[in-house]
Design an enzyme around this catalytic site. Sequence first.
Site, short mmCIF file in Angstrom:
data_model
loop_
_atom_site.label_atom_id
_atom_site.label_comp_id
_atom_site.label_asym_id
_atom_site.label_seq_id
_atom_site.Cartn_x
_atom_site.Cartn_y
_atom_site.Cartn_z
N THR A 138 -40.90 96.65 29.05
CA THR A 138 -41.76 97.54 29.83
C THR A 138 -41.09 98.88 30.14
O THR A 138 -41.68 99.95 29.92
CB THR A 138 -42.17 96.84 31.14
OG1 THR A 138 -42.99 95.71 30.82
CG2 THR A 138 -42.94 97.79 32.04
N HIS A 149 -45.71 97.69 25.02
CA HIS A 149 -45.25 96.90 23.87
C HIS A 149 -46.29 95.83 23.58
O HIS A 149 -47.23 95.63 24.36
CB HIS A 149 -43.89 96.24 24.15
CG HIS A 149 -43.85 95.40 25.39
ND1 HIS A 149 -44.43 94.15 25.49
CD2 HIS A 149 -43.31 95.64 26.62
CE1 HIS A 149 -44.23 93.65 26.71
NE2 HIS A 149 -43.56 94.54 27.42
#
Length: 548
Positions: free
Chosen positions: A83, A355
């Site tokens: 993250t 992601h």
Amino acid sequence: MKKLSAYLLALIFSTATFTVKAQKRKSIPTEKPQLIIGIIIEDMRYDYIYRYWDNFGEGGFKKLIGEGALCRNANYNYMFTQTSPGAATIATGCEPQIHGIVADNWYLQLQECNMKSVEDSKVNAIGVKAEKYHCSPRNMLTTTFSDEMKLFFNGQSKIIGVSLNPESAILPVGHMADAAYWFDDETGLFVTSSYYMDSLPSWVNTFNNKKFPDLYIEREWTPSLPTEKYRNGAEQGLSRKVGFSNDNAFGKKINGLLHREKHYSKLKGTPLGNSLTKDFCVSAIIDEQLGQDEYTDFLSISFSATADVSAACGPNSVELEDMYLKLDKDLEHFLQFIDDQLGKNCVLIYLTSDHGTSYSPTMLTQNEIPAGTFNADRAVMLLGTYLNALYDKGKWVSAYHNNQIYLNHSLIESASLNIQDFENKVGDFLLQFSGVATVVSASTLKTVYFTEGTLNKIQNSFNPKRSGDVIISLEPGWIEQKTGIVSSSNSGYNYDTHVPLIWYGWRIKRARLSQSIKMEDIAPTISNILDIPSPNGTTGSVIDGLLN
């Protein structure tokens, strides 16, 4: 009142003095976008767009794609897809080796302690007990495009970040942001850091006083569709923590946990966590009067609740699909709000993800596809035993984080051992474990330049002051073993790097762009649109084919 949408509640209860102008829906785009909105949906794989397409409504994801530009081949270009690095890469236009946010947390060799990506001991929390959050963007080593906006417009642009989690609120808006707000589990309040201000603005206190979390936890998370209508059919997640009960009273179960635990953390793993984030952003736009003058403003929104369900249930779960169907509704409400209040042609929106994520290794192996889980604790324990036998007893490994081994440099130096040889011994040992594809040493990454492949992606993640001494890359389909986790990211493979990237609004043409795009390209593209300098560490390029 419970039957009202969160969007309507936010509008009804807002105490803003926001006045809608007669020309709020301008048919001609302004010279520059009045407001840029960056939407990051955590853990969103690119294929979710089409996996869930048939069940999406017309006003959310389908509207963004149908009226905007979809980048079909946008990828992160580094190994440790987490993250914090994702948020920083989007904002800075460069890889972790340059912006320095190499992971969600890393080990500090000299201090012999762990460091979170936004940890800063010099600041305190605002809006909750001061000692709880010590968070700022100071660990990021470069400017962001919003920093460059502030510098270029002499501080006139307003920059605000919002998320349920501090790192997702802070990193996307850089060093010069006016504010970053996140959700406190214990109190159910949105809070910030003394890095930005001494006290919460009155509108944030007003929002907090409305107690939206208390309203949300009285609701149920019930399926949006009959089970047979879901793209993933009747398959439910593998975690007992998340799943619809037989009477569809999932929300009541979470409600009970909330009251028993006396905090709101469970809200962050339900669609209502995303709704709460959206509500707060509506208030921010109204009360901060974003997009209301000649200086372009920026609002970053990170939807974090998707990540918890993704990790607990995996991509093939009906729970995750339902999460996205409800997020699609939130996006529909939000886009309608933007169109009503500012006008689509005055606002530039990009939507992407920090992601992707893996399939569940269990599901893959059940289908005869090679996969598995890497037991890092066991590997590090056996490595310690091996090094003790080879070099004498001692704590040769200082720490392990996210497929990175941090060695005890003081002990190695005191034993008069060559660090490069030591790293190679560690690498050779770890390479013997099932699921380990590649092991590379820091010494190699410092001295050899890799231009492609896995080692290039590892190098793009590597910062010599923050990364480990030995880096592990797992085989495709393998993830690190963690309790309660069936799916995760942290590789350079397509399922982790390939994410959606959608542009919508101000002068964006309807397009499908198939060329290869790096996530580092977002920041210089926005800088080019605004005619301002790109962030000072930029390695990305301007994306062609977006504008009319």
